[in-house]
Design an enzyme around this catalytic site. Sequence first.
Site, PDB file in Angstrom:
ATOM      1  N   HIS A   6      36.475  48.241  37.927  1.00 45.88           N
ATOM      2  CA  HIS A   6      36.732  48.938  39.188  1.00 45.88           C
ATOM      3  C   HIS A   6      37.533  48.046  40.130  1.00 45.88           C
ATOM      4  O   HIS A   6      37.034  47.026  40.596  1.00 45.88           O
ATOM      5  CB  HIS A   6      35.388  49.326  39.809  1.00 45.88           C
ATOM      6  CG  HIS A   6      35.492  50.066  41.085  1.00 45.88           C
ATOM      7  ND1 HIS A   6      35.020  49.566  42.285  1.00 45.88           N
ATOM      8  CD2 HIS A   6      36.010  51.277  41.376  1.00 45.88           C
ATOM      9  CE1 HIS A   6      35.232  50.440  43.240  1.00 45.88           C
ATOM     10  NE2 HIS A   6      35.835  51.484  42.724  1.00 45.88           N
ATOM     11  N   GLU A  33      40.669  50.410  36.592  1.00 50.04           N
ATOM     12  CA  GLU A  33      40.892  51.438  37.608  1.00 50.04           C
ATOM     13  C   GLU A  33      41.469  50.767  38.846  1.00 50.04           C
ATOM     14  O   GLU A  33      41.066  49.660  39.214  1.00 50.04           O
ATOM     15  CB  GLU A  33      39.570  52.124  37.954  1.00 50.04           C
ATOM     16  CG  GLU A  33      39.673  53.236  38.977  1.00 50.04           C
ATOM     17  CD  GLU A  33      39.547  52.787  40.428  1.00 50.04           C
ATOM     18  OE1 GLU A  33      39.851  53.589  41.322  1.00 50.04           O
ATOM     19  OE2 GLU A  33      39.146  51.622  40.664  1.00 50.04           O
ATOM     20  N   ASP A  35      44.099  51.624  42.726  1.00 47.51           N
ATOM     21  CA  ASP A  35      44.483  52.586  43.752  1.00 47.51           C
ATOM     22  C   ASP A  35      45.952  52.414  44.123  1.00 47.51           C
ATOM     23  O   ASP A  35      46.445  51.281  44.207  1.00 47.51           O
ATOM     24  CB  ASP A  35      43.634  52.370  45.013  1.00 47.51           C
ATOM     25  CG  ASP A  35      42.142  52.304  44.688  1.00 47.51           C
ATOM     26  OD1 ASP A  35      41.542  53.376  44.548  1.00 47.51           O
ATOM     27  OD2 ASP A  35      41.608  51.184  44.574  1.00 47.51           O
ATOM     28  N   HIS A  48      43.736  49.952  48.298  1.00 49.08           N
ATOM     29  CA  HIS A  48      42.735  51.007  48.445  1.00 49.08           C
ATOM     30  C   HIS A  48      42.651  51.608  49.841  1.00 49.08           C
ATOM     31  O   HIS A  48      42.717  52.827  50.009  1.00 49.08           O
ATOM     32  CB  HIS A  48      41.350  50.469  48.052  1.00 49.08           C
ATOM     33  CG  HIS A  48      40.253  51.468  48.243  1.00 49.08           C
ATOM     34  ND1 HIS A  48      39.563  51.611  49.431  1.00 49.08           N
ATOM     35  CD2 HIS A  48      39.730  52.375  47.395  1.00 49.08           C
ATOM     36  CE1 HIS A  48      38.677  52.573  49.319  1.00 49.08           C
ATOM     37  NE2 HIS A  48      38.740  53.050  48.089  1.00 49.08           N
TER      38      HIS A  48
END
Length: 222
Positions: A6, A33, A35, A48
């Site tokens: 993450h 993962e 952003d 993010h």
Amino acid sequence: MKIIAHRGFSALYPENTLLAFSKALEAGVDGIETDLRLSRDGHAMIFHDDTLKRMTGHKAAVESLTLAELKALNIGAAQSIPTLEELLRLTSSKATLILEIKYVDSTFKKLCDVIENRIKDKLDWVEVSCFDDKVLEYMHHLNPHIRLHKLIDKPSVIEDKEFEKRYHYVSYFDIDVRLKACVVQHGLLEKYKVIFWTVDKEDITKEKEAGLYGVMKNNPTL
């Protein structure tokens, strides 16, 4: 079960940095993962938050600054904000990339265009996620071959009677682990590829046995 880092190895290194992504790859994760936001001059940037304040002390939004201005910022451990280009080069098919598009009404279509152009020849290892249906629908329109993740943090989405019809084009459902009881109740683990986020301490033994596809973790070595 797939282990997905993450925002990279964000438990020990500054989130969404090349350092965090490198350490995640060294840990042998199945996926990463991250952003994405659009800079003022049209570059896909890995970041993010709505503003830069938490990571840099600056109150501006990524969307208000140019690539050069963003690259001049230190977000910890002598790391700068990466571009999508840098992340693609670093990962180079060593793990699956899940690119979460952060929804901004004025920029999301341009950001989708930029991302689709850069990943259209990498669809065996690059995927796209978002909370917002408009973004997912637009990306699917741009390229129906891109594997999409619907992000869910509200039980009302899962409980929608039109769920299956509404998301027929979605490949994965990335769901807040706090909704695991709702997920089990509605039989999603048996029907779909479900990924829980963010799982670091939660007991998901029963969900794994029921067919949970993957988990996102801040510390992928736990």
